[in-house]
Design an enzyme around this catalytic site. Structure first.
Site, PDB file in Angstrom:
ATOM      1  N   ALA A   1       0.825  -1.217   0.000  1.00 53.93           N
ATOM      2  CA  ALA A   1       0.000   0.000   0.000  1.00 53.93           C
ATOM      3  C   ALA A   1       0.860   1.269   0.000  1.00 53.93           C
ATOM      4  O   ALA A   1       0.627   2.188  -0.784  1.00 53.93           O
ATOM      5  CB  ALA A   1      -0.920  -0.026   1.208  1.00 53.93           C
TER       6      ALA A   1
ATOM      7  N   ASN B   1       3.001   1.653  -3.141  1.00 58.82           N
ATOM      8  CA  ASN B   1       2.139   2.021  -4.275  1.00 58.82           C
ATOM      9  C   ASN B   1       1.938   3.534  -4.299  1.00 58.82           C
ATOM     10  O   ASN B   1       1.948   4.167  -5.357  1.00 58.82           O
ATOM     11  CB  ASN B   1       0.751   1.368  -4.155  1.00 58.82           C
ATOM     12  CG  ASN B   1       0.788  -0.142  -4.318  1.00 58.82           C
ATOM     13  OD1 ASN B   1       1.763  -0.692  -4.805  1.00 58.82           O
ATOM     14  ND2 ASN B   1      -0.286  -0.809  -3.920  1.00 58.82           N
TER      15      ASN B   1
ATOM     16  N   TYR C   1      -2.332 -14.451   2.362  1.00 60.15           N
ATOM     17  CA  TYR C   1      -1.050 -13.855   2.769  1.00 60.15           C
ATOM     18  C   TYR C   1      -0.062 -14.945   3.168  1.00 60.15           C
ATOM     19  O   TYR C   1      -0.438 -15.909   3.833  1.00 60.15           O
ATOM     20  CB  TYR C   1      -1.231 -12.966   3.999  1.00 60.15           C
ATOM     21  CG  TYR C   1      -1.837 -11.606   3.777  1.00 60.15           C
ATOM     22  CD1 TYR C   1      -1.470 -10.799   2.702  1.00 60.15           C
ATOM     23  CD2 TYR C   1      -2.743 -11.093   4.702  1.00 60.15           C
ATOM     24  CE1 TYR C   1      -2.023  -9.530   2.551  1.00 60.15           C
ATOM     25  CE2 TYR C   1      -3.299  -9.832   4.550  1.00 60.15           C
ATOM     26  CZ  TYR C   1      -2.929  -9.047   3.470  1.00 60.15           C
ATOM     27  OH  TYR C   1      -3.458  -7.797   3.329  1.00 60.15           O
TER      28      TYR C   1
ATOM     29  N   ARG D   1      -7.162  -4.361   7.355  1.00 61.33           N
ATOM     30  CA  ARG D   1      -6.987  -5.675   6.738  1.00 61.33           C
ATOM     31  C   ARG D   1      -7.434  -6.748   7.725  1.00 61.33           C
ATOM     32  O   ARG D   1      -6.720  -7.057   8.689  1.00 61.33           O
ATOM     33  CB  ARG D   1      -5.502  -5.905   6.364  1.00 61.33           C
ATOM     34  CG  ARG D   1      -4.968  -4.976   5.293  1.00 61.33           C
ATOM     35  CD  ARG D   1      -5.537  -5.323   3.918  1.00 61.33           C
ATOM     36  NE  ARG D   1      -5.021  -4.483   2.853  1.00 61.33           N
ATOM     37  CZ  ARG D   1      -5.567  -3.347   2.427  1.00 61.33           C
ATOM     38  NH1 ARG D   1      -6.651  -2.882   3.010  1.00 61.33           N
ATOM     39  NH2 ARG D   1      -5.047  -2.661   1.432  1.00 61.33           N
TER      40      ARG D   1
ATOM     41  N   ASP E   1      -4.763   3.241  -3.081  1.00 61.23           N
ATOM     42  CA  ASP E   1      -3.435   3.868  -2.938  1.00 61.23           C
ATOM     43  C   ASP E   1      -3.252   4.937  -4.018  1.00 61.23           C
ATOM     44  O   ASP E   1      -2.658   5.989  -3.765  1.00 61.23           O
ATOM     45  CB  ASP E   1      -2.330   2.812  -3.059  1.00 61.23           C
ATOM     46  CG  ASP E   1      -2.574   1.645  -2.110  1.00 61.23           C
ATOM     47  OD1 ASP E   1      -3.073   1.885  -1.000  1.00 61.23           O
ATOM     48  OD2 ASP E   1      -2.285   0.498  -2.497  1.00 61.23           O
TER      49      ASP E   1
END
Ligand code: KDG
Length: 314
Positions: A35, A38, A105, A169, A259
């Site tokens: 994030a 980016n 993940y 998240r 982002d």
């Protein structure tokens, strides 16, 4: 020294081709994805200088990340190199509506998660005009949590602006934990960016983006609060709330659009204030949907052309 400094973890994103389940994919595309990085990349492409602080391992995987950021013009001189350990990875199965994205993940105990905040060059952080953080970093580990709160304190000390994107998240922490940790951090930021869903997690009331922005501005000290909600956004500043409609997009890849929105916002905010910030944010956020991977490859010319509605080749 760069205008903007950001701190965060960047992973390698392994994406199944659109329409192919992870379970079946014969190959995976590799993208550099994080994030905060980016945002740093999109800022550099737009013409605002940015530096990114993180911790990586000196392997082909770590070098792949740093080389890509460097190629976009991001200052990676303060990246910390771990002698061993791992680079975070995530697998993405792209959900074309009505199917949701599926994310797996594989980032536990990554080099970044094992960060010691004392190793960060805090002078570099203090030298920025704006420090950008997201709610992902404090979710990674105790060290990353300390780094995020210290970054805010150092920025305040140096009178730099702090921009914070909530970026909740659910795969990293529970809503209750996030609320407890993010509350004190958000009390000390200048610009608070959030989706309406994440705002609802922090607040108990609020329906529309406008109401949520106003409520967040009351609750936290942020001078500017921006809430995005299904193709539109609302910003609260100095007791006023303004809103802006987004663009219709044909979405090739929506990962990183938030982002890109943040980068457009910061770029506009640092150059021309709130109106320009919102205009750039929705434009860069919309354009991101047209690129595969996390990166918003938007140049100042692309932005100008998009906003004027007249293609360059005419
Ligand atoms: O905004 C996109 C990023 O959030 C994603 O690519 C991965 O940074 C990431 C994360 O931690 O989820």
């Amino acid at each position: 020294m760069p205008d903007v400094v950001t701190i965060g973890e960047t992973m390698l994103r392994l994406s199944a081709p659109p329409g192919v389940p992870l379970e079946q994919a014969p190959q995976l595309d590799v993208h550099v994805a994080g994030a905060e990085s980016n945002v740093a990349i999109a800022l550099c492409r737009l013409g605002t200088t940015a530096g990114w602080i993180s911790r990586l391992v000196d392997t082909p995987l770590g070098r792949r990340i740093v080389n890509e950021l460097r190629a976009h013009g991001v200052d990676v001189s303060r990246v910390l190199w771990a002698p061993d350990g791992r680079v975070g990875v995530y697998f993405l199965e792209q959900g074309i509506p009505p199917r949701q994205h599926r994310i797996i993940y594989d980032r536990a105990q990554s080099a970044m998660a094992l960060l010691n905040p004392d190793d960060i060059d805090w002078e570099f952080v203090r030298s920025a005009r704006l420090v950008h953080l997201t709610g992902i970093t404090p979710a990674l580990s105790a060290g990353c949590r300390t780094a995020a709160s210290r970054a805010i304190a150092e920025a305040r000390r140096a009178k730099a602006l702090v921009c914070f994107d909530v970026n909740y998240r659910a795969k990293l922490w529970s809503a209750d934990e996030a609320k407890t940790v993010l509350g004190p951090l958000l009390a000390d930021v200048d610009i608070l960016l959030t989706t309406a869903d994440d705002a609802r997690l922090l607040l108990s009331g609020g329906e529309t983006a406008e109401q949520l922005a106003a409520l967040l501005a009351q609750r936290f000290r942020a001078k500017t609060v921006v809430v995005t909600d299904a193709g539109r956004c609302a910003a609260a500043q100095n007791g006023q709330v303004v809103s802006k409609k987004g663009y219709e997009v044909e979405s090739l890849d929506r990962v990183g659009a938030g982002d890109a929105f943040a980068a457009g916002f910061i770029h506009g905010y640092l150059t021309d204030g709130l109106d320009r910030a919102l205009e750039y944010a929705v434009a860069v956020g919309a354009l991101k949907h047209t690129y595969r991977g996390d990166v918003a490859w938007v140049s100042p010319e692309d932005l100008k052309e998009f906003l004027s509605g007249s293609p360059r080749w005419r």
